[in-house]
Design a protein around this motif. Structure first.
Motif, PDB file in Angstrom:
ATOM      1  N   TYR A  80       0.852  -1.177   0.000  1.00  0.00           N
ATOM      2  CA  TYR A  80       0.000   0.000   0.000  1.00  0.00           C
ATOM      3  C   TYR A  80       0.896   1.237   0.000  1.00  0.00           C
ATOM      4  N   TYR A 101      -4.370   9.137 -12.044  1.00  0.00           N
ATOM      5  CA  TYR A 101      -5.535   8.421 -11.523  1.00  0.00           C
ATOM      6  C   TYR A 101      -6.685   8.487 -12.516  1.00  0.00           C
ATOM      7  N   TYR A 256     -12.913   0.522  -4.231  1.00  0.00           N
ATOM      8  CA  TYR A 256     -12.145  -0.280  -5.185  1.00  0.00           C
ATOM      9  C   TYR A 256     -12.656  -0.002  -6.589  1.00  0.00           C
ATOM     10  N   ILE A 264      -7.514  -1.232  -8.517  1.00  0.00           N
ATOM     11  CA  ILE A 264      -7.082  -0.149  -7.636  1.00  0.00           C
ATOM     12  C   ILE A 264      -7.962  -0.200  -6.393  1.00  0.00           C
ATOM     13  N   CYS A 265      -7.365  -0.121  -5.229  1.00  0.00           N
ATOM     14  CA  CYS A 265      -8.179  -0.042  -4.015  1.00  0.00           C
ATOM     15  C   CYS A 265      -7.613   1.027  -3.097  1.00  0.00           C
ATOM     16  N   MET A 266      -8.501   1.640  -2.303  1.00  0.00           N
ATOM     17  CA  MET A 266      -8.114   2.749  -1.436  1.00  0.00           C
ATOM     18  C   MET A 266      -8.831   2.649  -0.100  1.00  0.00           C
ATOM     19  N   ALA A 274      -5.420   8.733   1.299  1.00  0.00           N
ATOM     20  CA  ALA A 274      -5.801   7.323   1.223  1.00  0.00           C
ATOM     21  C   ALA A 274      -4.577   6.447   1.069  1.00  0.00           C
ATOM     22  N   THR A 276      -3.287   3.458  -0.852  1.00  0.00           N
ATOM     23  CA  THR A 276      -3.674   2.983  -2.181  1.00  0.00           C
ATOM     24  C   THR A 276      -2.823   1.793  -2.579  1.00  0.00           C
ATOM     25  N   SER A 277      -3.445   0.816  -3.216  1.00  0.00           N
ATOM     26  CA  SER A 277      -2.706  -0.341  -3.716  1.00  0.00           C
ATOM     27  C   SER A 277      -3.161  -0.671  -5.131  1.00  0.00           C
ATOM     28  N   CYS A 283      -6.332  -5.756  -3.675  1.00  0.00           N
ATOM     29  CA  CYS A 283      -7.594  -5.233  -4.199  1.00  0.00           C
ATOM     30  C   CYS A 283      -8.717  -6.263  -4.080  1.00  0.00           C
TER      31      CYS A 283
END
Length: 329
Positions: A80, A101, A256, A264-266, A274, A276-277, A283
């Motif tokens: 992350y 993004y 997500y 992408i997930c936050m 956030a 983020t990964s 995710c």
């Protein structure tokens, strides 16, 4: 340079260009004590970035040197990244990250299986950017808690959104409407929490009585927007939107974005930042968590007219009851 070092440098330069697609050399000059020609020599691969330079840039740009070197950490299985921008000062690096993004969202939108899931304990960007007077409350809260502006000099009237940033907001809104399926899950207290924040800043004289009256009207408009999405069940692009309400309070906002080729997930932190990964496994875990919340929530879109009416009546009643505007502050 040896072959292995050359590969590491090439991967690092590739990630720099990905993170900062515009004005890369000028941006790096702001971050490193180097002249432009020295920057260009490094970007051309003629001179290697030093460890100090790579560490400085990776820290600022959330680039994992372990990932570049393919080093597996014994302490964590997913990566992350956290980038907390300075909401007191608008910087080109933040604008570039927003562009990246948005590019990712547009790329995902081309997939018929693209999906945006949001379990929210605050107003997410999808909605907040449609009501900038309300979104400015989150900016005020960030400045207040960060301590970057003396509290006795901080006021709602000083919170401004730069024009360049407004353009990225519109690009973001245009992009997210292209995702094929979006759903929101509102926690049990998201709207009351926002009301309480506004009341607090009013009571400490950071918001005037006139601004409170304006914000109350904007809060009603925000509820109208939420109800509109629940009624229509789609964006103006025709892409599907569903609204759920949970009986639970969430400790964060979980998001997500998934497609066949992208994840992408936050996990929100510090209100506007956030973790983020982009790692698929991380995710998938986030997606399963959000879908679990979805299963334990009530759908108020489409045919669920009674549940929808009762939900929005409750929010409007709370706004009238708790949004207190008394004597001039």
């Amino acid at each position: 340079m040896y072959n292995n070092e050359k590969k590491l440098q090439e991967k690092f330069i590739f990630l720099l260009k990905e993170k900062i697609p515009r004005h890369l050399a000028n941006t790096l000059m702001e971050m490193l004590p180097l002249e432009k020609e020295a920057i260009y020599r490094r970007l051309r691969g003629e001179v290697a970035f030093s460890f100090f330079e790579m560490a400085t840039l990776s820290s600022s740009l959330s680039i994992s040197l372990d990932n570049i070197a393919e080093i597996a950490s014994p302490y964590r299985s997913q990566w992350y990244h956290l980038h907390i921008r300075d909401y007191c000062e608008f910087k080109p690096i933040d604008l570039n990250m927003s562009y990246n993004y948005i590019k990712a969202i547009i790329a995902a939108a081309g997939d018929p299986n693209s999906e945006f899931g949001i379990a929210a304990n605050m107003i997410p960007l999808h909605i907040g950017l449609l009501h900038l007077p309300v979104y400015r409350i989150y900016l005020l809260k960030w400045r207040y808690q960060s301590g970057k502006t003396p509290r006795n000099k901080l006021s709602y009237s000083d919170i401004r959104v730069p024009e360049a940033e407004k353009k990225t907001y519109q690009q973001y809104l245009d992009a997210v409407r292209k995702i094929k399926y979006t759903f929101f899950i509102w926690d049990n207290s998201f709207f009351l929490s926002l009301i309480n924040d506004i009341n607090y800043f009013y009571n400490v004289r950071m918001i005037t009585r006139t601004e409170m009256q304006m914000l109350k009207l904007e809060m009603f408009r925000l509820l109208d927007t939420l109800e509109h999405f629940a009624d229509e069940g789609q964006f103006d692009t025709g892409n599907k939107v569903e609204t759920y309400v949970s009986d639970l309070d969430f400790d964060s906002t979980y998001t997500y974005l998934s497609s066949d080729n992208m994840s992408i997930c936050m996990n929100s932190v510090y209100s506007l930042g956030a973790f983020t990964s982009l790692e698929k496994e991380a995710c998938e875990e986030m997606k399963n968590w959000v879908l679990g919340l979805k299963k334990s929530s009530v759908l108020i879109s489409g045919a669920a007219q009674y549940d929808k009416i009762m939900f929005f009546e409750k929010q409007r009643e709370m706004l009238e009851k708790h949004f207190v505007i008394d004597e001039e502050k």
